[in-house]
Every structure is written in C-alpha cells, then in structure tokens.
Scaffold this motif. Structure first.
Motif, PDB file in Angstrom:
ATOM      1  N   VAL A  31       0.307 -42.565   5.515  1.00 26.03           N
ATOM      2  CA  VAL A  31       1.233 -43.157   4.547  1.00 26.03           C
ATOM      3  C   VAL A  31       1.080 -42.522   3.167  1.00 26.03           C
ATOM      4  N   TYR A  32      -0.148 -42.369   2.697  1.00 28.50           N
ATOM      5  CA  TYR A  32      -0.383 -41.980   1.308  1.00 28.50           C
ATOM      6  C   TYR A  32      -0.295 -40.467   1.103  1.00 28.50           C
ATOM      7  N   ALA A  33       0.893 -39.914   1.277  1.00 27.65           N
ATOM      8  CA  ALA A  33       1.081 -38.475   1.073  1.00 27.65           C
ATOM      9  C   ALA A  33       2.541 -38.197   0.753  1.00 27.65           C
ATOM     10  N   TYR A  34       2.787 -37.097   0.057  1.00 25.38           N
ATOM     11  CA  TYR A  34       4.146 -36.652  -0.245  1.00 25.38           C
ATOM     12  C   TYR A  34       4.598 -35.558   0.714  1.00 25.38           C
ATOM     13  N   ASP A  35       3.653 -34.967   1.440  1.00 27.70           N
ATOM     14  CA  ASP A  35       3.896 -33.796   2.282  1.00 27.70           C
ATOM     15  C   ASP A  35       3.057 -33.948   3.538  1.00 27.70           C
ATOM     16  N   GLN A  36       3.174 -33.011   4.448  1.00 29.69           N
ATOM     17  CA  GLN A  36       2.455 -33.094   5.722  1.00 29.69           C
ATOM     18  C   GLN A  36       1.185 -32.250   5.720  1.00 29.69           C
ATOM     19  N   GLY A  37       0.153 -32.794   6.356  1.00 32.73           N
ATOM     20  CA  GLY A  37      -1.058 -32.036   6.601  1.00 32.73           C
ATOM     21  C   GLY A  37      -0.995 -31.382   7.968  1.00 32.73           C
ATOM     22  N   PHE A  38      -2.113 -30.816   8.408  1.00 30.83           N
ATOM     23  CA  PHE A  38      -2.141 -30.063   9.668  1.00 30.83           C
ATOM     24  C   PHE A  38      -1.830 -30.934  10.884  1.00 30.83           C
ATOM     25  N   ASN A  39      -2.384 -32.140  10.943  1.00 32.39           N
ATOM     26  CA  ASN A  39      -2.124 -33.013  12.095  1.00 32.39           C
ATOM     27  C   ASN A  39      -0.635 -33.245  12.277  1.00 32.39           C
ATOM     28  N   ALA A  40       0.033 -33.590  11.172  1.00 30.68           N
ATOM     29  CA  ALA A  40       1.467 -33.874  11.230  1.00 30.68           C
ATOM     30  C   ALA A  40       2.255 -32.630  11.613  1.00 30.68           C
ATOM     31  N   LEU A  41       1.916 -31.488  11.007  1.00 32.94           N
ATOM     32  CA  LEU A  41       2.672 -30.261  11.260  1.00 32.94           C
ATOM     33  C   LEU A  41       2.519 -29.795  12.711  1.00 32.94           C
ATOM     34  N   GLU A  42       1.320 -29.916  13.252  1.00 33.34           N
ATOM     35  CA  GLU A  42       1.130 -29.524  14.652  1.00 33.34           C
ATOM     36  C   GLU A  42       1.910 -30.443  15.584  1.00 33.34           C
ATOM     37  N   ALA A  43       1.933 -31.739  15.278  1.00 33.90           N
ATOM     38  CA  ALA A  43       2.709 -32.685  16.089  1.00 33.90           C
ATOM     39  C   ALA A  43       4.200 -32.396  15.966  1.00 33.90           C
ATOM     40  N   MET A  44       4.651 -32.070  14.761  1.00 34.47           N
ATOM     41  CA  MET A  44       6.057 -31.728  14.552  1.00 34.47           C
ATOM     42  C   MET A  44       6.418 -30.454  15.313  1.00 34.47           C
ATOM     43  N   ALA A  45       5.487 -29.489  15.342  1.00 37.59           N
ATOM     44  CA  ALA A  45       5.732 -28.246  16.080  1.00 37.59           C
ATOM     45  C   ALA A  45       5.894 -28.515  17.571  1.00 37.59           C
TER      46      ALA A  45
END
Length: 381
Positions: A285-299
C-alpha cells in the motif's frame, strides 16, 4: 567500459550486470547477495555472525566495546580484495549503505575506492537519508513511515529505517554526496525526494529481465483467485492490514466468486510458486511506484494492487487502473476496486496484458541498463 557494482538489493544489480555484459562491458559485482536472498555476486563480502551463538557474541562485544565485529570483518575482507577494485570507469553503489556495514567503516572503504577509480555513482533505492528525510517531514501523502508518524510506539519496528537519520548515517550520506558524480533514483518513491537536487541524474526504472519471465495468460474458470503474501516483519510498512480488512469485506460479500489465498512469511521461492495461478496479487500500500515483487508479478500477467499513484501515471503517460491498481491506505477503497474487478472480469484480462506490455516497454533490463549508461555520461553542474 569497466564497471564496478557494489551492493545488491532485490536482484537489481544482477539485472544491471546482465544488461552491461550483453552490451559488451566489463563488470564486477561485489556484495553480500542481499542477505538470506543469496543473489549471485562475483565477490561475496559478508560477515560470519549468522548463527544464534555468534550473533549473541557479536551483540555482547558491541555493548562492551562499541565495535561491530560483523562490520569489521566485512571491511577487512573488502580490503583483501582491494586490488581487484581498481581502474574502473564507473563505481555504482546500491544504496548509501551498499555493504551493509557501520557507516564509519564504509567511509574508510569508499575513500580507497574513490582514490583508485574514475566516477562514483549512487542509486537511491531501499532506504537512504534523502528519502527518509522527505518521508519524516510528511511531504508524501503517505509513505512507509506513515504508521510511525501516526504512532511513535512503533519505534522498535522502524529502527532500521530511522537509523538512516542518525549522526553516523548522516555523515555517510554527506560524504557520498560530496564525492559522487551523481545520484540515480530507482523509482518514483526516490525520484520525488531528489527533484531539484544538484546531484540528481534522473530516474532509471527498476530493471526486469522479461526474457526470463514467462507471461501466463489468465484463465478464469469458476472463481477469481486473489493472492496476499504477508511478511510479518514488514506488515506495518507494507500496509497489509488494509488488504486483510478489504479481503474480509470481499469474502463476506463474494465468497461464491473468489478464492482467497493468504500466506505468512514464506521463502521467496515458495512465494513465487504460490501466486503462480492467481489472477490478482496484493503487493503493498505505502508506495507511489512498483518494486521488484510487483514488477515480476506484472510481467507474469497478474493484476497487481501496489503503488500506482498519480505522479507515476503522469511520468509514464498512463491512465488509472489500466496497468496496475493503485492500493490506497483505505480498506474500503481497496475492497471497491476488488469488487469492480470481480464484477467485470474482462478488465482482469485487459490489465493483465497491459501489465506485461508495460514492464517489457519501460523496465526491460537492456533499456534500463542503457538509461544507466546515459546518466553516467551526462554533463551536469
């Protein structure tokens, strides 16, 4: 070009190294592999105080002498390899505390590195003085420090973050900024605090090797699968309680339409396997952008609830809820977004495809590496 990468965080420098090697550069990666995550490094510089007995001895010795034996060991290991750390065109630090040691030892080490190499560059990622100062001044609408700012009884939970504002780390920060060529942000959460700073070189998005990550086309048969992986030690900082409350609302209302999987503090390799067949992943929740976990899941094509704030939308020229779902610190609003997806599953398919395309377009490791090279060579005042 010869490049020395010091430190590792979430596989970031590994991806940069892969890109640099692919582009024909000579690269050496030094670090501790990001602790228990054990990312590969060319030269592993870590301490030996890992089991309980040795940890207790280290703590006791520190209380008696104010000497951190782990930092001392890492420092001398680094000096042992010092001949290998000379003659580089670029030395890039993964965070201000790239070796994860006492700031005084890190300054001593960096003095030798600066003497024998051309340019020192810093990545603002993880936690550092600049972003911590910005967060503690309440300049973000919300941040990982929001729970602490609202309730300072959480001091113990936030000791790691708060140390970056103490006298030693402030001295380290000033030393690096005085001697580095410039600073690069890894995402919007670090980009915003650096805007206008004379040493800021710009944002180079987190590098993701999408060549290795397979896109998994989503199939919704009976129920929509929602995955929520909780790290107990980071619950406050990630805002997991908002997700838990939102999931309770959804389960009460749509038990026949959803399958909710929640895990607690499982190893990263198992975490990846557990979310493999989910449709929606709740990241942070506490972020303005994505970190690695989110980006890998999005990929992989997951619909990810993560940082996707207005500043991020404007930077990448995107529309809300088309690539990722912005997870606000409000359980009811999170539940409303989940409900919207449950009742409109076509959007799940669209966002899945958009997410993969976005990561390929903006975060591909070769593109990110070229961004780094460009920033290393930029002329600035």
């Amino acid at each position: 070009m010869r490049v020395l990468l010091i430190g590792e965080y979430s596989g970031h420098h590994n991806a940069v190294k892969e890109g640099l090697v692919k582009l024909g550069h000579d690269v050496l990666l030094v670090g501790n592999g990001d602790g228990f995550k054990n990312y590969p490094v060319d030269i592993n510089i870590n301490h030996s105080f890992h089991n309980k007995v040795l940890k207790k001895f280290k703590v006791a010795f520190y209380k008696l002498t104010s000497i951190d034996l782990g930092s001392l060991e890492v420092y001398y290991k680094a000096l042992f390899h010092l001949k290998k750390f000379k003659g580089f065109d670029i030395v890039q630090l993964m965070n201000e505390s790239a070796l994860g040691i006492d700031p005084n030892f890190q300054i001593k080490f960096l003095k030798r590195i600066i003497k024998h190499n051309k340019k020192l560059v810093l990545i603002s990622s993880g936690i550092d003085y600049q972003c911590m100062s910005y967060m503690m001044e309440g300049k973000f609408r919300y941040s990982i420090m929001s729970p602490y700012l609202e309730d300072q009884s959480l001091f113990e939970t936030y000791q790691f973050q708060l140390q970056y504002l103490n006298e030693k780390f402030t001295k380290l920060h000033n030393f690096i900024y005085d001697h580095c060529y410039g600073v690069i942000a890894s995402d919007m959460d670090y980009h915003i605090p650096l805007l206008g700073h004379e040493k800021y070189l710009g944002l180079a998005p987190n590098p993701i090797n999408t060549d290795r990550i397979q896109y998994i086309p989503l199939k919704i048969n009976e129920k929509i699968k929602i995955f929520h992986g909780v790290n107990r030690s980071a619950m406050h900082k990630k805002g997991n309680h908002f997700f838990i409350e939102a999931l309770n609302i959804i389960e009460d209302k749509y038990a026949d339409k959803v399958d909710i999987i929640t895990t607690y503090s499982i190893p990263y390799s198992e975490y990846i396997k557990r979310y493999e067949d989910c449709h929606i992943l709740l990241d942070q929740v506490y972020a303005y952008d994505q970190g690695f976990n989110a980006l890998e899941a999005m990929a992989k094509g997951k619909v990810v609830f993560t940082g996707a704030e207005q500043e991020w939308l404007e930077y990448y020229n995107l529309k809300a809820d088309t690539v990722a779902i912005n997870a606000l610190p409000d359980a009811k609003k999170i539940a409303e977004k989940l409900e919207w997806l449950i009742l409109n599953p076509d959007y799940i398919y669209k966002i899945s495809q958009n997410a993969r395309a976005f990561v390929e377009r903006e975060h591909h490791y070769i593109k990110a590496t070229k961004d780094y090279i460009k920033k290393w060579n930029v002329e600035h005042n």
